[in-house]
Design a protein around this motif. Structure first.
Motif, short mmCIF file in Angstrom:
data_model
loop_
_atom_site.label_atom_id
_atom_site.label_comp_id
_atom_site.label_asym_id
_atom_site.label_seq_id
_atom_site.Cartn_x
_atom_site.Cartn_y
_atom_site.Cartn_z
N GLU A 123 106.46 62.26 41.30
CA GLU A 123 107.17 62.22 39.87
C GLU A 123 106.56 62.98 38.82
OE1 GLU A 123 106.51 58.98 41.53
OE2 GLU A 123 108.35 59.07 42.60
N ALA A 124 107.11 63.57 38.01
CA ALA A 124 106.35 64.48 36.91
C ALA A 124 107.20 64.13 35.62
CB ALA A 124 106.15 66.02 37.14
N GLU A 125 106.53 64.06 34.52
CA GLU A 125 107.19 63.88 33.20
C GLU A 125 107.95 65.10 32.93
OE1 GLU A 125 104.76 61.72 29.89
OE2 GLU A 125 103.22 62.36 31.41
N CYS A 126 109.22 64.75 32.46
CA CYS A 126 110.26 65.77 31.96
C CYS A 126 109.73 66.75 31.14
CB CYS A 126 111.51 65.22 31.43
SG CYS A 126 112.41 64.36 32.85
N THR A 127 108.81 66.46 30.27
CA THR A 127 108.12 67.03 29.19
C THR A 127 106.86 67.76 29.51
OG1 THR A 127 107.21 65.19 28.42
CG2 THR A 127 109.05 65.64 27.24
N ASN A 128 106.51 67.63 30.94
CA ASN A 128 105.15 68.24 31.31
C ASN A 128 105.47 69.60 31.80
OD1 ASN A 128 102.56 68.95 32.10
ND2 ASN A 128 102.27 66.87 32.88
N THR A 129 105.71 70.65 31.00
CA THR A 129 106.22 71.86 31.50
C THR A 129 105.17 72.58 32.58
OG1 THR A 129 105.60 72.97 29.54
CG2 THR A 129 107.82 72.35 29.69
N GLY A 130 103.80 72.26 32.34
CA GLY A 130 102.88 73.07 32.99
C GLY A 130 102.94 72.37 34.51
N ALA A 131 102.97 71.14 34.56
CA ALA A 131 103.07 70.39 35.84
C ALA A 131 104.48 70.82 36.71
CB ALA A 131 103.01 68.82 35.74
N LEU A 132 105.44 71.00 35.75
CA LEU A 132 106.64 71.14 36.57
C LEU A 132 106.83 72.72 37.25
CD1 LEU A 132 109.23 69.49 33.96
CD2 LEU A 132 108.60 68.92 36.15
N ARG A 133 106.11 73.36 36.46
CA ARG A 133 105.96 74.88 36.87
C ARG A 133 105.06 75.15 37.80
NH1 ARG A 133 105.55 77.15 32.28
NH2 ARG A 133 103.40 76.83 32.01
N LEU A 134 103.87 74.25 37.96
CA LEU A 134 102.89 74.40 39.01
C LEU A 134 103.74 73.90 40.49
CD1 LEU A 134 99.37 72.78 39.32
CD2 LEU A 134 101.10 72.00 40.87
N TYR A 135 104.47 72.77 40.26
CA TYR A 135 105.25 72.21 41.41
C TYR A 135 106.16 73.34 41.75
CZ TYR A 135 102.57 67.89 40.98
OH TYR A 135 101.46 66.89 40.71
N ALA A 136 106.81 73.71 40.95
CA ALA A 136 108.06 74.66 41.41
C ALA A 136 107.62 75.95 42.03
CB ALA A 136 108.81 75.27 40.23
N ASP A 137 106.28 76.33 41.43
CA ASP A 137 105.58 77.54 42.19
C ASP A 137 105.37 77.17 43.69
OD1 ASP A 137 105.89 79.01 39.79
OD2 ASP A 137 103.67 78.65 39.36
#
Length: 188
Positions: A123-137
């Motif tokens: 799970e990642a916070e919806c507002t944590n764009t850095g983490a969401l980008r890292l995981y998408a990468d």
């Protein structure tokens, strides 16, 4: 698990596994990193549960002999297969964006794959764009939104990474390392 087993990320960053020989010290290092850098508090029991049950799924990023990041995971059976879970990923704020988090996640996912895991979730916070980008990468995709998931009332995305079954599915070169696979030229 040997503390001699380490991997370089950048010239000054290495990864090392959690040490069962120094359980209390390593638990304290994970707890300190998470308490300082993440918004969600955890109990000492939570750290013990993950780190002592699955020590091979806890790794540190080290700079100049100091732990600056950590990843904590677990593996459990699920419907005749195994599912990995990334419970915590933390990197000191000043080192974010330098590949430390990606290296930690790759390490834990690689270990999970060696254990026979077919999917990894987190799970990642919806507002944590850095983490969401890292995981998408790294190939994670959004599975669902979890409304008011965190104690602060924030929503989370459940992210999922499907791992290939070795020998069954051809994996494009570089895909698991986070690099973009080569695209064959089209006839034209």
């Amino acid at each position: 698990l040997s503390s001699a087993m380490s991997t370089a990320v950048e010239p000054s960053v290495t990864l090392r596994p959690f040490s069962l020989d120094n359980v209390e010290e390593d638990l304290d290092k994970v707890k300190t990193l998470v308490d300082v850098e993440l918004s969600e508090p955890y109990t000492t029991y939570t750290y013990r549960f993950f780190c002592q049950t699955w020590p091979q799924l806890t790794h540190f990023a080290v700079v100049d002999g100091r732990e600056v990041g950590a990843v904590v995971g677990k593996v459990e059976p699920r419907g005749g297969t195994y599912r990995g879970y990334v419970a915590m990923l933390v990197v000191e704020r000043q080192l974010r964006g330098r590949g430390v988090g990606k290296a930690l996640v790759r390490r834990v996912v690689d270990t999970m794959a060696e254990m026979g895991v077919e999917e990894v979730v987190l799970e990642a916070e919806c507002t944590n764009t850095g983490a969401l980008r890292l995981y998408a990468d790294l190939g994670f995709v959004r599975d669902k939104r979890l409304v008011k998931y965190y104690l602060n009332g924030g929503d989370a995305f459940r992210l999922k990474l499907l791992l290939p079954l070795e020998g069954v599915i051809a994996v494009p070169e570089g895909l698991l390392s986070g690099e973009a696979p080569a695209v064959p030229p089209t006839a034209g």
